[in-house]
Scaffold this active site. Structure first.
Site, PDB file in Angstrom:
ATOM      1  N   HIS A   9     -33.900 -15.059 -17.771  1.00  0.00           N
ATOM      2  CA  HIS A   9     -34.632 -16.270 -17.402  1.00  0.00           C
ATOM      3  C   HIS A   9     -34.146 -16.840 -16.074  1.00  0.00           C
ATOM      4  CE1 HIS A   9     -31.225 -18.918 -18.253  1.00  0.00           C
ATOM      5  NE2 HIS A   9     -31.008 -18.169 -19.334  1.00  0.00           N
ATOM      6  N   GLU A  83     -30.726 -16.763 -27.076  1.00  0.00           N
ATOM      7  CA  GLU A  83     -29.339 -16.644 -26.605  1.00  0.00           C
ATOM      8  C   GLU A  83     -28.357 -16.728 -27.774  1.00  0.00           C
ATOM      9  OE1 GLU A  83     -27.064 -15.380 -24.955  1.00  0.00           O
ATOM     10  OE2 GLU A  83     -27.241 -16.390 -23.019  1.00  0.00           O
TER      11      GLU A  83
END
Length: 195
Positions: A9, A83
């Site tokens: 990202h 994550e």
């Protein structure tokens, strides 16, 4: 076989401050949006059929920007590529975390191990590849997956058997990592192309 391009990202304010985000839902900053546009520009040189993303805002927004630029549909969200859960370490600055816990493999209350992240992420890649193969057999499908640094690191470590050098800070926001996924294996084709 399915080609899966993992994209980290774009940047957030916590990345900039070197603060551990984990599953804390931090949005992209303006640099992060530019990271996503640069990644889309680089990815535009190849054909991609679909896009997936972690449901965390920073990955989802990166994927939405890439999808809009490449003319793909909305990203499918995959919770298993979120994550790493950092437990009590979430929100700490990286130097504070390392001083308190020693390294990234140390047990932290409430945190997932890197091995657990690798196992769930690998299972998710295989599921994504199976879905792609069902849609496109016998033609190879090319899929983009927008994920996180901890997820990508754990997958690279897993598929290399720990033989590749630790990539540390080389895993930049917007970096691209290409994998080939077949029913029996996952193979790293290209590591950490940074834009």
């Amino acid at each position: 076989m399915t080609l899966i391009t993992l994209v980290r990202h774009g940047q957030t304010d916590w990345n900039l401050a070197r603060r551990i985000q984990g599953t804390t839902d931090i949005p992209l900053n303006e640099t992060g949006r530019a990271d996503a546009l640069r990644a889309a520009d680089q990815l535009s040189g190849s054909v991609h059929h679909t896009i997936y993303a972690s449901p965390l805002l920073r990955a989802r927004e990166t994927a939405e920007i890439i999808a809009a630029e490449l003319g793909l549909g909305a990203p499918a969200l995959v919770p298993e590529i979120r994550e790493r859960e950092f437990g009590e370490g979430e929100g700490m600055l990286v130097p504070e975390y390392l001083e308190k816990y020693g390294d990234w493999h140390a047990p932290v209350p409430g945190a997932e191990s890197l091995e657990e992240v690798g196992e769930r992420s690998l299972a998710a890649l295989h599921r994504i590849a199976r879905e792609a193969r069902r849609r496109s057999a016998p033609v190879a499908e090319s899929v983009i997956v927008v994920a996180h640094g901890g997820v990508i690191r754990s997958l690279i470590d897993h598929v290399s058997g720990g033989t590749l050098p630790k990539i540390g800070d080389m895993l930049a926001n917007g970096s691209v990592h290409r994998f080939e996924v077949s029913p029996a294996s996952v193979r790293l084709l290209e590591q950490a192309r940074v834009f």
